[in-house]
Design a protein around this motif. Structure first.
Motif, mmCIF file in Angstrom:
data_model
loop_
_atom_site.group_PDB
_atom_site.id
_atom_site.type_symbol
_atom_site.label_atom_id
_atom_site.label_comp_id
_atom_site.label_asym_id
_atom_site.label_seq_id
_atom_site.Cartn_x
_atom_site.Cartn_y
_atom_site.Cartn_z
ATOM 1 N N SER A 89 0.817 -1.215 0.000
ATOM 2 C CA SER A 89 0.000 0.000 0.000
ATOM 3 C C SER A 89 0.851 1.266 0.000
ATOM 4 C CB SER A 89 -0.936 0.012 1.212
ATOM 5 O OG SER A 89 -0.186 0.060 2.415
ATOM 6 N N LYS A 90 2.163 1.117 0.261
ATOM 7 C CA LYS A 90 3.057 2.272 0.344
ATOM 8 C C LYS A 90 4.086 2.308 -0.779
ATOM 9 C CE LYS A 90 2.627 2.583 5.382
ATOM 10 N NZ LYS A 90 3.349 2.574 6.683
ATOM 11 N N LEU A 91 3.974 1.407 -1.742
ATOM 12 C CA LEU A 91 4.908 1.388 -2.867
ATOM 13 C C LEU A 91 4.849 2.706 -3.637
ATOM 14 C CD1 LEU A 91 4.318 -2.189 -4.322
ATOM 15 C CD2 LEU A 91 6.412 -1.372 -3.226
ATOM 16 N N LYS A 92 6.019 3.240 -3.982
ATOM 17 C CA LYS A 92 6.097 4.470 -4.759
ATOM 18 C C LYS A 92 6.621 4.153 -6.156
ATOM 19 C CE LYS A 92 6.892 7.649 -0.896
ATOM 20 N NZ LYS A 92 7.788 8.691 -0.337
ATOM 21 N N THR A 93 5.826 4.518 -7.151
ATOM 22 C CA THR A 93 6.190 4.271 -8.548
ATOM 23 C C THR A 93 5.900 5.517 -9.373
ATOM 24 O OG1 THR A 93 5.456 1.971 -8.267
ATOM 25 C CG2 THR A 93 5.909 2.724 -10.510
ATOM 26 N N VAL A 94 6.915 6.048 -10.030
ATOM 27 C CA VAL A 94 6.688 7.169 -10.943
ATOM 28 C C VAL A 94 6.067 6.622 -12.227
ATOM 29 C CG1 VAL A 94 7.742 9.052 -12.248
ATOM 30 C CG2 VAL A 94 8.673 8.409 -10.009
ATOM 31 N N LEU A 95 4.950 7.205 -12.634
ATOM 32 C CA LEU A 95 4.310 6.851 -13.896
ATOM 33 C C LEU A 95 4.479 8.030 -14.859
ATOM 34 C CD1 LEU A 95 0.949 5.302 -12.610
ATOM 35 C CD2 LEU A 95 3.110 4.136 -13.091
ATOM 36 N N ARG A 96 4.810 7.713 -16.095
ATOM 37 C CA ARG A 96 5.121 8.775 -17.060
ATOM 38 C C ARG A 96 4.733 8.338 -18.462
ATOM 39 N NH1 ARG A 96 11.205 9.673 -16.987
ATOM 40 N NH2 ARG A 96 10.770 10.703 -15.000
ATOM 41 N N TYR A 97 4.205 9.276 -19.245
ATOM 42 C CA TYR A 97 4.014 9.011 -20.674
ATOM 43 C C TYR A 97 4.262 10.274 -21.486
ATOM 44 C CZ TYR A 97 -0.959 10.447 -19.857
ATOM 45 O OH TYR A 97 -2.127 11.090 -19.498
ATOM 46 N N LYS A 98 4.565 10.062 -22.769
ATOM 47 C CA LYS A 98 4.919 11.175 -23.653
ATOM 48 C C LYS A 98 3.669 11.931 -24.093
ATOM 49 C CE LYS A 98 9.037 8.864 -25.484
ATOM 50 N NZ LYS A 98 9.750 8.405 -26.707
ATOM 51 N N ILE A 99 3.822 13.263 -24.201
ATOM 52 C CA ILE A 99 2.685 14.117 -24.559
ATOM 53 C C ILE A 99 3.126 15.177 -25.569
ATOM 54 C CG2 ILE A 99 1.485 13.803 -22.359
ATOM 55 C CD1 ILE A 99 2.619 16.572 -21.533
ATOM 56 N N ALA A 100 2.145 15.888 -26.101
ATOM 57 C CA ALA A 100 2.393 17.048 -26.947
ATOM 58 C C ALA A 100 1.306 18.067 -26.665
ATOM 59 C CB ALA A 100 2.409 16.664 -28.422
ATOM 60 N N LYS A 101 1.582 19.321 -26.959
ATOM 61 C CA LYS A 101 0.599 20.386 -26.786
ATOM 62 C C LYS A 101 -0.316 20.401 -27.997
ATOM 63 C CE LYS A 101 -0.551 24.056 -24.212
ATOM 64 N NZ LYS A 101 -0.964 23.968 -22.804
ATOM 65 N N LYS A 102 -1.621 20.531 -27.765
ATOM 66 C CA LYS A 102 -2.580 20.487 -28.849
ATOM 67 C C LYS A 102 -2.337 21.584 -29.893
ATOM 68 C CE LYS A 102 -6.299 18.199 -26.299
ATOM 69 N NZ LYS A 102 -7.662 18.297 -25.755
ATOM 70 N N ASP A 103 -1.957 22.778 -29.447
ATOM 71 C CA ASP A 103 -1.743 23.869 -30.392
ATOM 72 C C ASP A 103 -0.434 23.762 -31.148
ATOM 73 O OD1 ASP A 103 0.109 24.562 -28.497
ATOM 74 O OD2 ASP A 103 -0.958 26.299 -27.749
ATOM 75 N N ALA A 104 0.355 22.685 -30.832
ATOM 76 C CA ALA A 104 1.631 22.481 -31.536
ATOM 77 C C ALA A 104 1.436 21.727 -32.833
ATOM 78 C CB ALA A 104 2.597 21.705 -30.640
ATOM 79 N N LEU A 105 0.209 21.239 -33.088
ATOM 80 C CA LEU A 105 -0.058 20.477 -34.318
ATOM 81 C C LEU A 105 -0.052 21.387 -35.540
ATOM 82 C CD1 LEU A 105 -2.941 18.131 -33.093
ATOM 83 C CD2 LEU A 105 -0.562 17.539 -33.512
#
Length: 210
Positions: A194-210
């Motif tokens: 219940s105390k495990l620490k895990t960094v979760l991460r995923y790649k993103i982009a800004k919508k107005d950068a399209l």
């Protein structure tokens, strides 16, 4: 020079808060190894052993006959994993459908030549570990990402991902890759689930950068 400790010197990378945040990561050097199937299989532990054996060989190299140029003392970085699935139609409900690139960040002074040198030393010590032969040296550029500190069991990470998705949507970001990164800050052998620490991460982009 003081000893580099990722918990103090790279808090923005390894110790985010319980709320989502945006981070832009530079290219960093890693030792990696790939895996397919259920991580609860015994051979997954063998894979982790190979990564740690290499990482500690590099750390302790200041006591060896070949001290790397620009060597500095540091705390070994935590285990990380980039997770995906083999068959998109099956998804992540079946752990046998998992595939991962497991990795550990390395100090800046490690280069390709030193990697080959230390890998030979690890092979001599861990000749019965098949994953040592599969270790690779890579520079990985994650770039712009959303991340959060997940507290608790791994099977409930989806709750943190939902929070991240909502945060990104409200701030005009979108996820660009179904793969995600996990960084294991806690040792599951010594920490209550219940105390495990895990960094979760995923790649993103800004919508107005399209």
């Amino acid at each position: 020079m003081k000893e580099i400790n990722y918990r103090k010197d790279y808090k923005n990378i390894y110790l985010p808060g319980k709320k989502p945040c945006i981070i832009d990561l530079p290219s960093l050097n890693y030792v990696t190894v790939e895996f397919e199937g259920d991580p609860n299989r015994e051979e997954f532990s063998e894979l982790i052993e190979a990564l740690y054996s290499f990482s500690y060989t590099v750390k302790m190299s200041y006591k060896s006959e070949r001290i790397p140029e620009n060597y500095y003392k540091y705390t070994v970085f935590p285990l990380e994993g980039e997770w995906d699935v083999l068959n998109k139609s099956v998804g992540n409900k079946d752990k046998n459908n998992f595939k991962a690139k497991m990795m550990m960040r390395q100090p800046d002074f490690l280069n390709e030549e030193l990697f080959d040198y230390f890998l030979k030393k690890v092979k001599n010590k861990k000749c019965d570990n098949k994953f040592v032969e599969k270790l690779k040296f890579e520079f990985i550029d994650e770039g712009l990402c959303c991340q959060i500190m997940h507290i608790g069991i791994y099977d409930e990470e989806y709750k943190s991902f939902e929070v991240m998705d909502d945060f990104c949507s409200k701030n005009d970001f979108f996820r660009i890759d179904k793969r995600h990164k996990e960084i294991y800050i806690s040792d599951p052998r010594r920490t209550e689930v219940s105390k495990l620490k895990t960094v979760l991460r995923y790649k993103i982009a800004k919508k107005d950068a399209l």
